[in-house]
Design an enzyme around this catalytic site. Structure first.
Site: not given
Ligand code: NI
Length: 178
Positions: A107, A149-150, A153
């Protein structure tokens, strides 16, 4: 050649810990449209600059629900499959497979560290595209991993929140030796 560098929010920055706001203005209102284009352009630039395969707006300090998936083989992810980059606005997870798979993730906001993270193998998502049009996509394998994963965020999480054990963390230098 000099290029203005947009800073990346790193671990410890509070923006990585909050729920991002929904994007509400698309085409139609000129100023808002160009603001969205500007944000996406900056996200792209940072992602490409740092060999990312995805990025979320909070990582460049903008707490809005915008992410980019851009899987392609590069130095950081030599095994990544190539897919056309896609911008997803206000993404929603409709369903995901119960089948999971572990894989290494890095990341831009967690420099130097990779984690061996368990993620759903397949995910069905809805989002709005750059033109404000609703889309439904199925993603599988590495692109599904990038999305998840995104997406994290956008809800204030990083891959560190998803690891089973601290033993699943490794430094990028150690991973490169393997
Ligand atoms: Ni990331």
């Amino acid at each position: 050649m000099s290029k203005a560098r947009v800073g990346v929010a790193e671990l410890g920055n509070p923006i990585l810990r909050v729920q991002a706001e929904k994007v509400v203005s698309f085409a139609g209102s000129g100023a808002e449209t160009s603001r969205l284009l500007y944000i996406v352009e900056q996200m792209r630039e940072v992602m490409q600059d740092r060999d990312g395969v995805g990025i979320a707006a909070p990582q460049i300090g903008i707490s809005q629900q915008i992410l980019i998936i851009a899987s392609r083989p590069n130095e950081r992810y030599p095994e990544a499959p190539f897919i056309e980059p896609v911008v997803m606005i206000n993404p929603i997870i409709n369903s995901k497979s119960s089948q999971t798979e572990k894989g290494w993730e890095g990341c831009l906001s967690v420099p130097g560290i990779r984690g061996y993270v368990s993620r759903a193998v397949q995910v069905n998502v809805s989002f709005v595209d750059m033109d404000g049009a609703p889309q439904c996509w199925g993603l599988e394998g590495f692109p599904a991993r990038i999305f998840l994963h995104e997406y994290d965020h956008l809800i204030g999480l990083t891959f560190l929140d998803r690891i089973d054990s601290v033993a699943d963390l490794i430094s990028e230098n150690e991973l490169a030796k393997r």
